[in-house]
Write an enzyme that holds these catalytic residues in place. Structure first.
Site, PDB file in Angstrom:
ATOM      1  N   GLY A   1      41.620  35.460  36.291  1.00 57.51           N
ATOM      2  CA  GLY A   1      40.840  34.224  36.235  1.00 57.51           C
ATOM      3  C   GLY A   1      41.409  33.115  37.093  1.00 57.51           C
ATOM      4  O   GLY A   1      42.216  33.348  38.000  1.00 57.51           O
TER       5      GLY A   1
ATOM      6  N   GLY B   1      40.491  33.272  47.323  1.00 59.69           N
ATOM      7  CA  GLY B   1      41.047  34.627  47.447  1.00 59.69           C
ATOM      8  C   GLY B   1      40.279  35.578  46.530  1.00 59.69           C
ATOM      9  O   GLY B   1      39.815  36.642  46.956  1.00 59.69           O
ATOM     10  N   HIS B   2      40.109  35.180  45.259  1.00 62.03           N
ATOM     11  CA  HIS B   2      39.320  36.010  44.331  1.00 62.03           C
ATOM     12  C   HIS B   2      37.892  36.166  44.851  1.00 62.03           C
ATOM     13  O   HIS B   2      37.316  37.244  44.809  1.00 62.03           O
ATOM     14  CB  HIS B   2      39.239  35.350  42.952  1.00 62.03           C
ATOM     15  CG  HIS B   2      40.544  35.210  42.251  1.00 62.03           C
ATOM     16  ND1 HIS B   2      41.147  33.996  42.027  1.00 62.03           N
ATOM     17  CD2 HIS B   2      41.357  36.137  41.704  1.00 62.03           C
ATOM     18  CE1 HIS B   2      42.278  34.179  41.380  1.00 62.03           C
ATOM     19  NE2 HIS B   2      42.439  35.471  41.164  1.00 62.03           N
TER      20      HIS B   2
ATOM     21  N   GLY C   1      44.079  42.041  46.518  1.00 58.81           N
ATOM     22  CA  GLY C   1      44.446  41.180  47.651  1.00 58.81           C
ATOM     23  C   GLY C   1      45.811  41.565  48.229  1.00 58.81           C
ATOM     24  O   GLY C   1      46.753  41.841  47.488  1.00 58.81           O
TER      25      GLY C   1
ATOM     26  N   ASP D   1      49.434  40.059  47.179  1.00 56.42           N
ATOM     27  CA  ASP D   1      50.360  40.722  46.250  1.00 56.42           C
ATOM     28  C   ASP D   1      50.677  42.109  46.808  1.00 56.42           C
ATOM     29  O   ASP D   1      50.231  43.133  46.274  1.00 56.42           O
ATOM     30  CB  ASP D   1      49.727  40.809  44.857  1.00 56.42           C
ATOM     31  CG  ASP D   1      49.493  39.418  44.274  1.00 56.42           C
ATOM     32  OD1 ASP D   1      50.445  38.628  44.232  1.00 56.42           O
ATOM     33  OD2 ASP D   1      48.349  39.114  43.902  1.00 56.42           O
TER      34      ASP D   1
HETATM   35  O1  PAF Z   1      46.705  40.294  40.394  1.00 58.20           O
HETATM   36  C1  PAF Z   1      46.378  39.995  39.235  1.00 58.20           C
HETATM   37  O2  PAF Z   1      45.633  39.049  39.000  1.00 58.20           O
HETATM   38  C2  PAF Z   1      46.891  40.828  38.067  1.00 58.20           C
HETATM   39  O3  PAF Z   1      48.176  41.277  38.305  1.00 58.20           O
HETATM   40  C3  PAF Z   1      45.965  42.012  37.693  1.00 58.20           C
HETATM   41  C4  PAF Z   1      45.864  43.015  38.823  1.00 58.20           C
HETATM   42  C5  PAF Z   1      44.584  41.484  37.356  1.00 58.20           C
HETATM   43  C6  PAF Z   1      46.522  42.728  36.469  1.00 58.20           C
HETATM   44  O4  PAF Z   1      46.619  41.883  35.364  1.00 58.20           O
END
Ligand code: PAF
Length: 280
Positions: free
Chosen positions: A31, A36-37, A148, A151
């Site tokens: 959330g 980026g999301h 992404g 990470d």
């Molecule tokens: O990158 C994230 O937001 C979290 O590590 C994920 C992949 C949703 C796992 O909780």
């Protein structure tokens, strides 16, 4: 867009998609959506018939209670943003839905989860990420899952677990999205004061300087790392690590003679940030 809270409901909703042989895409998130999301959701929307976004702040992957408590949460704004992008299902379960009483199984990640972030945050961090990602993949059974590149280590952990557990899903890795000042987008950026923000820019500066030095012929990793650390500390950031590693294995390099990835973790104003950049 429909918000779904339970595994049973999500499976029932996706059963229709499965019968119609449509391509399902999953974007796992915690959330506090930023661009980026949104870039992951857009890509999933382009490539899939049905898009599921999971929104779950996974408590077990936080090594510090304070970090978990400070993690930004705004489900209403997230739902509006996902709906605008044409997401079909927002899967936002309670912790008790994913970790009911008696839950007692954890995915244990090997070497790839124990170095860099794993060494600094504790190996439980990537075990917790791998456990929740495995659950989300099993619950959703997507054709593709979107992550992404910001990470980078998480991407390699997920890649390894998909391979090792024979999970039938395509891993789609999307480029890091940055603000105009170069800072990689992260939900944690919301906690930066203007002064912290100034310091946060040093991460990208150090990554760029490393890339430029390599382009100029410098290949000695120790020298490159010490220049980068000087840039970071000189800007007031507290460096956890700045390393130049093999992009496929994250093994440390001593000279840059081929593909390499610079990875950095540093805190500014008590907010821990990570970033990375290919340097060849
Ligand atoms: O990158 C994230 O937001 C979290 O590590 C994920 C992949 C949703 C796992 O909780």
């Amino acid at each position: 867009m429909r918000t779904i809270r339970t595994v049973t409901e999500l499976r029932a909703a996706l059963a229709v998609a499965r019968r119609e042989h449509t391509r399902v895409g999953l974007v796992p998130t915690m959330g506090a959506f930023h661009d980026g999301h949104r870039s992951l959701m857009r890509r999933a929307r382009e490539e899939c018939d049905v898009v599921v976004v999971s929104l779950f702040v996974n408590p077990s992957q936080f090594n510090e209670g304070a970090d978990l408590r400070a993690y930004p949460r705004d489900e209403r704004a997230d739902a509006a943003s996902a709906a605008e992008l044409g997401v079909d299902y927002l899967f936002a379960p309670d912790a008790s839905e994913l970790y009911p009483n008696g839950f007692d199984t954890t995915v244990s990640v090997g070497r790839i989860g124990q170095i860099l972030e794993g060494a600094h945050r504790g190996r439980a961090h990537f075990d917790a990420v791998a456990t929740v990602v495995t659950k989300l993949l099993v619950i959703t059974s997507p054709d593709a899952a979107y992550f992404g590149q910001k990470d980078a280590q998480q991407v390699l952990v997920v890649k390894q677990l998909i391979r090792d557990l024979n999970l039938p899903v395509e891993l789609v890795v999307c480029p890091t999205v940055r603000d105009l000042d170069g800072v990689a987008l992260s939900s944690r950026n919301l906690r930066l004061t203007p002064a912290d923000r100034e310091q946060a820019r040093a991460l990208k500066r150090a990554l760029d300087a490393t890339r430029d030095l390599v382009s100029g012929g410098e290949d000695d990793v120790a020298r490159l790392q010490s220049e980068a650390v000087a840039e970071l500390t000189g800007s007031g950031a507290q460096v956890d690590y700045f390393q130049i590693v093999d992009p496929a294995t994250l093994a440390p390099l001593t000279t840059v003679a081929g593909p390499a990835l610079a990875v950095v973790a540093a805190s500014v104003g008590g907010v821990r940030l990570i970033d990375n950049q290919p340097i060849t």
